[in-house]
Write an enzyme that holds these catalytic residues in place. Structure first.
Site, PDB file in Angstrom:
ATOM      1  N   TYR A 191       0.824  -1.211   0.000  1.00  0.00           N
ATOM      2  CA  TYR A 191       0.000   0.000   0.000  1.00  0.00           C
ATOM      3  C   TYR A 191       0.857   1.259   0.000  1.00  0.00           C
ATOM      4  O   TYR A 191       0.501   2.277  -0.583  1.00  0.00           O
ATOM      5  CB  TYR A 191      -1.004  -0.033   1.163  1.00  0.00           C
ATOM      6  CG  TYR A 191      -2.071  -1.064   0.897  1.00  0.00           C
ATOM      7  CD1 TYR A 191      -1.984  -2.353   1.429  1.00  0.00           C
ATOM      8  CD2 TYR A 191      -3.122  -0.782   0.020  1.00  0.00           C
ATOM      9  CE1 TYR A 191      -2.935  -3.318   1.119  1.00  0.00           C
ATOM     10  CE2 TYR A 191      -4.063  -1.743  -0.297  1.00  0.00           C
ATOM     11  CZ  TYR A 191      -3.962  -3.013   0.249  1.00  0.00           C
ATOM     12  OH  TYR A 191      -4.885  -3.973  -0.089  1.00  0.00           O
TER      13      TYR A 191
ATOM     14  N   ASN B 143     -13.087   1.752  -5.148  1.00  0.00           N
ATOM     15  CA  ASN B 143     -11.740   2.298  -5.314  1.00  0.00           C
ATOM     16  C   ASN B 143     -11.268   2.987  -4.043  1.00  0.00           C
ATOM     17  O   ASN B 143     -12.090   3.545  -3.290  1.00  0.00           O
ATOM     18  CB  ASN B 143     -11.709   3.296  -6.482  1.00  0.00           C
ATOM     19  CG  ASN B 143     -12.077   2.622  -7.799  1.00  0.00           C
ATOM     20  OD1 ASN B 143     -12.009   1.399  -7.916  1.00  0.00           O
ATOM     21  ND2 ASN B 143     -12.536   3.403  -8.765  1.00  0.00           N
TER      22      ASN B 143
ATOM     23  N   HIS C 168     -14.450  -0.093   0.211  1.00  0.00           N
ATOM     24  CA  HIS C 168     -13.240  -0.895   0.442  1.00  0.00           C
ATOM     25  C   HIS C 168     -12.114  -0.084   1.055  1.00  0.00           C
ATOM     26  O   HIS C 168     -10.965  -0.529   1.052  1.00  0.00           O
ATOM     27  CB  HIS C 168     -12.766  -1.534  -0.870  1.00  0.00           C
ATOM     28  CG  HIS C 168     -13.711  -2.600  -1.357  1.00  0.00           C
ATOM     29  ND1 HIS C 168     -13.659  -3.090  -2.631  1.00  0.00           N
ATOM     30  CD2 HIS C 168     -14.725  -3.250  -0.746  1.00  0.00           C
ATOM     31  CE1 HIS C 168     -14.609  -4.009  -2.797  1.00  0.00           C
ATOM     32  NE2 HIS C 168     -15.277  -4.116  -1.660  1.00  0.00           N
TER      33      HIS C 168
ATOM     34  N   SER D 139     -15.157  -5.550 -12.612  1.00  0.00           N
ATOM     35  CA  SER D 139     -15.208  -6.891 -13.210  1.00  0.00           C
ATOM     36  C   SER D 139     -16.341  -7.720 -12.630  1.00  0.00           C
ATOM     37  O   SER D 139     -16.665  -8.789 -13.129  1.00  0.00           O
ATOM     38  CB  SER D 139     -13.873  -7.610 -12.984  1.00  0.00           C
ATOM     39  OG  SER D 139     -13.604  -7.671 -11.579  1.00  0.00           O
TER      40      SER D 139
END
Ligand code: BV8
Length: 233
Positions: free
Chosen positions: A58, A96, A113, A182
């Site tokens: 990250y 995102n 998220h 997706s």
């Protein structure tokens, strides 16, 4: 497209909406998961096993995002314009962790998220803005016995954020738009069914038909910077 007939719109975005701003997606070629095993860098177990590896995964994305001066693209801007001009209720749910929707001017956003530019105290859940690396030596300032700060990220197996608000809005939506995802990660990939169960019209905008495209009333394929402004205008 005319939005006047609708009262409540829920939009879900994924990595594809930020791709043309230069941010890697997960599952496309040269995506983030190509160079890392999901289990190693996006799960609590992976973090416990090798915190330095996960923090660096990250930290690298945060460094790339901050140093790369990533800017919103026409898709982000079109969504902010839609929210601004729509006279009903509007909720933008994003998977995102970048802040490009905020930079574009979107207001009612849920980062289900997490967010790359925030760190979290695991004890108090207090969030702190974070533009630098997080190290295992970084401790919180909110607890009597300081805890090691973690990225404010929802890893696999962890509860996504804002689900109660998201499901409330989905239960009243009459239009659901999914952009640049997706459709492989749940519970986000199940939102279209939630919306359809209350009679909402559902549209998927994606570079190519997603794994769940058959659940949508309409599928529009193309680059987000092209198909999203076209839809909104
Ligand atoms: C949970 C961290 C318990 C942040 C991520 C059923 C029900 C519930 C859970 C599960 C279930 N089945 C399985 C599960 C478990 C699991 C899961 O879904 N596993 C998958 C792998 C099967 N889910 C979880 O663990 C979730 N938590 O379930 O808690 C629970 C259960 C029920 C109810 C409540 C709680 C936690 C999931 C969150 C994990 N964290 N990331 C980070 O590192 O960024 S997930 C990761 O994938 C990212 O967050 C990302 O946002 C997300 C989805 O990926 P996409 O955004 O879709 O990106 P991808 O690369 O896959 O696709 C990009 C798309 O864009 C492509 O289609 C491409 O064609 C398109 N595209 C590319 N360029 C463009 C474009 N489109 C337009 N224009 C372009 N230019």
């Amino acid at each position: 497209m005319s939005f006047h007939q609708y009262k409540k719109i829920v939009v879900l975005t994924g990595a594809g909406v930020s791709a043309e701003s230069g941010i890697q997606t997960f599952r496309d070629t040269d995506g983030l998961w190509e160079n890392h095993k999901l289990e190693d860098v996006a799960t609590v177990e992976g973090y416990k096993k090798d915190p330095e590896l996960v923090l660096e995964f990250y930290n690298q994305r945060r460094r790339d995002f901050c140093s790369g001066h990533k800017k919103p693209n026409a898709a982000h801007l079109a969504l902010a314009e839609l929210e601004e001009k729509f006279d009903g209720e509007f909720l933008l749910v994003t998977q995102n962790i970048d802040n490009l929707h905020e930079q574009a001017g979107s207001k009612n956003i849920i980062h289900m998220h997490g967010e790359l530019l925030k760190s979290r105290c695991p004890t108090s859940n207090q969030l702190t803005e974070c533009f630098n690396d997080i190290e295992t030596s970084n401790f919180c300032h909110c607890c009597q016995y300081p805890s090691t700060l973690r990225p404010h990220i929802v890893w696999f197996g962890e509860m996504p954020l804002g689900l109660d608000i998201i499901y409330h809005h989905l239960s009243q939506a009459d239009l659901f738009i999914s952009i640049g995802t997706s459709g492989t990660v749940y519970p986000a990939a199940g939102f279209v069914e939630e919306a359809k169960s209350v009679g909402a019209f559902s549209i998927e905008l994606n570079l190519e038909a997603s794994e769940i495209h058959s659940h949508f009333d309409q599928v529009i394929c193309g680059k987000a910077t092209s198909v999203v402004p076209d839809l909104v205008k």
